[in-house]
Scaffold this active site. Structure first.
Site, mmCIF file in Angstrom:
data_model
loop_
_atom_site.group_PDB
_atom_site.id
_atom_site.type_symbol
_atom_site.label_atom_id
_atom_site.label_comp_id
_atom_site.label_asym_id
_atom_site.label_seq_id
_atom_site.Cartn_x
_atom_site.Cartn_y
_atom_site.Cartn_z
ATOM 1 N N GLN A 74 -51.178 32.920 26.747
ATOM 2 C CA GLN A 74 -52.525 32.389 26.935
ATOM 3 C C GLN A 74 -52.772 31.143 26.077
ATOM 4 O OE1 GLN A 74 -54.440 36.700 26.572
ATOM 5 N NE2 GLN A 74 -55.837 35.246 27.515
ATOM 6 N N HIS A 75 -53.853 30.467 26.394
ATOM 7 C CA HIS A 75 -54.510 29.433 25.567
ATOM 8 C C HIS A 75 -53.821 28.068 25.500
ATOM 9 C CE1 HIS A 75 -56.564 32.996 24.242
ATOM 10 N NE2 HIS A 75 -55.548 33.423 23.509
ATOM 11 N N ASP A 230 -51.077 36.813 29.906
ATOM 12 C CA ASP A 230 -50.034 37.847 29.742
ATOM 13 C C ASP A 230 -50.596 39.223 29.386
ATOM 14 O OD1 ASP A 230 -50.749 37.000 27.188
ATOM 15 O OD2 ASP A 230 -48.710 36.553 26.536
HETATM 16 O O1 LIG Z 1 -52.669 34.316 22.173
HETATM 17 C C1 LIG Z 1 -52.425 35.398 22.668
HETATM 18 C C2 LIG Z 1 -53.499 36.282 23.152
HETATM 19 O O2 LIG Z 1 -54.769 35.839 22.814
HETATM 20 C C3 LIG Z 1 -50.990 35.830 22.765
HETATM 21 O O3 LIG Z 1 -50.869 37.162 23.181
HETATM 22 C C4 LIG Z 1 -50.258 34.899 23.689
HETATM 23 O O4 LIG Z 1 -50.730 35.167 24.991
HETATM 24 C C5 LIG Z 1 -48.762 34.998 23.538
HETATM 25 O O5 LIG Z 1 -48.236 36.239 23.796
HETATM 26 P P1 LIG Z 1 -46.714 36.657 23.509
HETATM 27 O O6 LIG Z 1 -45.852 35.537 23.939
HETATM 28 O O7 LIG Z 1 -46.605 36.991 22.074
HETATM 29 O O8 LIG Z 1 -46.489 37.876 24.346
#
Ligand SMILES: O=C(CO)[C@@H](O)[C@H](O)COP(=O)(O)O
Ligand SMILES: Nc1ncnc2c1ncn2[C@@H]1O[C@H](COP(=O)(O)OP(=O)(O)O)[C@@H](O)[C@H]1O
Length: 470
Positions: A74-75, A230
């Protein structure tokens, strides 16, 4: 009788890209592939596209697949110019350069309460809107050239469609809810907030597709699902119900729960994200997940399996040794400049086993604080489901119930984000009010007597590490 079909889900995560092909009606895994992503917190989106191609090839191609959905980290801020070209490397969720921009934005809107009321999130460095402010302040030319702002999963879905029409870019409610310029309770963008961040009129944004809307087609005629962030994709894979708290230990450490109501946390611990089915997904995310164990294993010169054995051979509380896991700074609590720390070192606990145990306990204590905050938002907790690469650690599985004070269910190891994306693709293909019922795999339950003194000792020392903010 419905014709047998296969669908595919993608997880374009921080460290790698995973592709899973499943039977659309049973969820049985047909084949899988993966490829690695480059290191770093700033990445050329084309590298995700290359990794996706490699992962698809490793999965034996997708030409027989009837629908595809993409889940992703995300983000991340993907800036496109008016011809659809990427303007600069994407700043990822774990890039902390926007910490000051986040604090400035919080002040500019009138404080944390105003943000919690507006979008259910108090911006920190990870949130897309903070990255937009950073761009406006540090790269004004790039900010001015940005015709469209989108997220990793939106951009990859658009690439798979092979479209050059910027108007075809689409996202979903779950990923939009992590931007800081989308209100998950109304389902609308808050372009005024993005304008506040960018100090200019809002660039175009992807349209928001519903949970089962098709947003296009692949070159071979498969349907493209809306995709998801995700964590929302993982919740969809797990068929998460009220009372289930998901702990995901990937690069990030995540605690989240599907909920009928949106959280509101002006203290900024719990973010008001949306899920991939029309509900809410209150979520706590740390910057320091599985890599805390990667780093400890590297320090000790051992593999993960031995690290776990060492940790399990040491007593609860690691003989007084406490590892504060803020190795990348921290996002929750908001301590972008913090460092990790080891407290309570004595001759008696200066052993690899004590350090291994302290790393596992420190990581679990940080996640336990996330569970407390999710509960604090009125979310009921019946059980904890633990997934992500870190859930492959036997030590994390065995020690989690003692630190959390709750039973912990660990589904069989697997790629739950890719699986959730595949389940969404199957839903888009088959339609209906609910995602297709897929068989649940085996779940192993871990139980242990609580060890509250471990958390107490962690709470006593965790703020001794340097940092700022709440
Ligand atoms: O920033 C967040 C949720 O807010 C993280 O969960 C990212 O979405 C990355 O996830 P992973 O790569 O660690 O699974
Ligand atoms: N047995 C294990 N014990 C602890 N950590 C593990 C184990 N196996 C994999 N990992 C770690 O899990 C992480 C990858 O998990 P994953 O959920 O795929 O992350 P991401 O989604 O952020 O890319 C890596 O940091 C990896 O080293």
């Amino acid at each position: 009788m419905t014709e047998t079909s296969v669908v595919a889900g993608v997880d374009s995560s921080t460290q790698s890209c995973k592709v899973m092909v499943c039977d659309a009606d049973t969820g049985a895994v047909v084949r899988e592939g993966r490829a690695t992503h480059p290191d770093g917190t700033e990445v050329d989106p084309l590298a995700w596209s290359t990794a996706l191609d490699e992962a698809i090839a490793a999965a034996g191609g997708l030409e027989d697949v009837a629908a595809v959905s993409v889940g992703a980290q995300q983000h991340g801020m993907v800036c496109l110019d008016s011809s659809g070209q990427v303007i600069r490397d994407a700043l990822l969720w774990n890039d902390n350069r926007s910490a000051v921009s986040a604090a400035d934005l919080v002040r500019d809107l009138g404080g944390p309460e105003a943000w919690a009321d507006a979008v259910g999130i108090v911006p920190v460095a990870s949130i897309t809107i903070a990255k937009a402010r950073w761009l406006a302040d540090h790269e004004p030319d790039n900010a001015a050239r940005t015709a469209v702002l989108c997220l990793p999963h939106d951009w990859l879905t658009w690439r798979i469609a092979g479209s050059s029409d910027l108007g075809a870019l689409a996202t979903d409610r779950s990923d939009a809810s992590g931007t800081g310029y989308f209100d998950a309770t109304t389902g609308d963008y808050r372009r005024d907030l993005l304008e506040l961040a960018l100090r200019r009129s809002s660039p175009a944004l992807p349209s928001i597709a519903g949970p089962v809307d098709s947003v296009g087609e692949t070159s071979w005629g498969a349907l493209l699902g809306p995709g998801a962030g995700d964590n929302a994709a993982a919740a969809l894979a797990l068929g998460s119900r009220e009372g289930d708290v998901i702990v995901s230990i990937g690069t990030s450490g995540v605690v989240c729960a599907v909920s009928a109501t949106a959280p509101r946390d002006p203290d900024g611990y719990v973010a008001g994200f949306a899920d991939a089915t029309g509900r809410h997904l209150p979520l706590v995310c740390t910057l320091n997940g599985a890599r805390v164990l990667d780093a400890t294993a590297a320090m000790l010169g051992v593999e993960h399996a031995l690290l776990a054995r060492l940790a399990l051979s040491s007593p609860a509380g690691s003989g007084g040794l406490v590892l504060v896991p803020y190795l990348e700074g921290e996002r929750t609590p908001n301590r972008p400049d913090a460092t990790g720390a080891i407290h309570g070192l004595r001759l008696t606990n200066s052993t690899p086993a004590h350090l291994a145990r302290a790393a596992v306990e420190g990581l679990l204590c940080s996640l336990a604080e996330g569970i407390d905050h999710i509960i604090g938002q009125g979310t009921p907790v019946r059980r904890v489901l633990m997934v992500g690469g870190g859930a492959r650690s036997q030590a994390l599985c065995e020690l989690a119930p003692a630190i959390f004070g709750l039973p912990v269910d660990v589904p069989e190891p697997g790629e739950y984000v890719a699986r959730g994306a595949a389940r969404q693709a199957a839903w888009v293909l088959r339609g209906g009010d609910e995602p297709p019922k897929w068989a649940e795999g085996e779940i192993r339950r871990y139980e242990a007597d609580p060890t509250p003194y471990v958390r107490q000792r962690y709470a006593e020392v965790r703020d001794l590490t340097d940092g700022v903010g709440p």
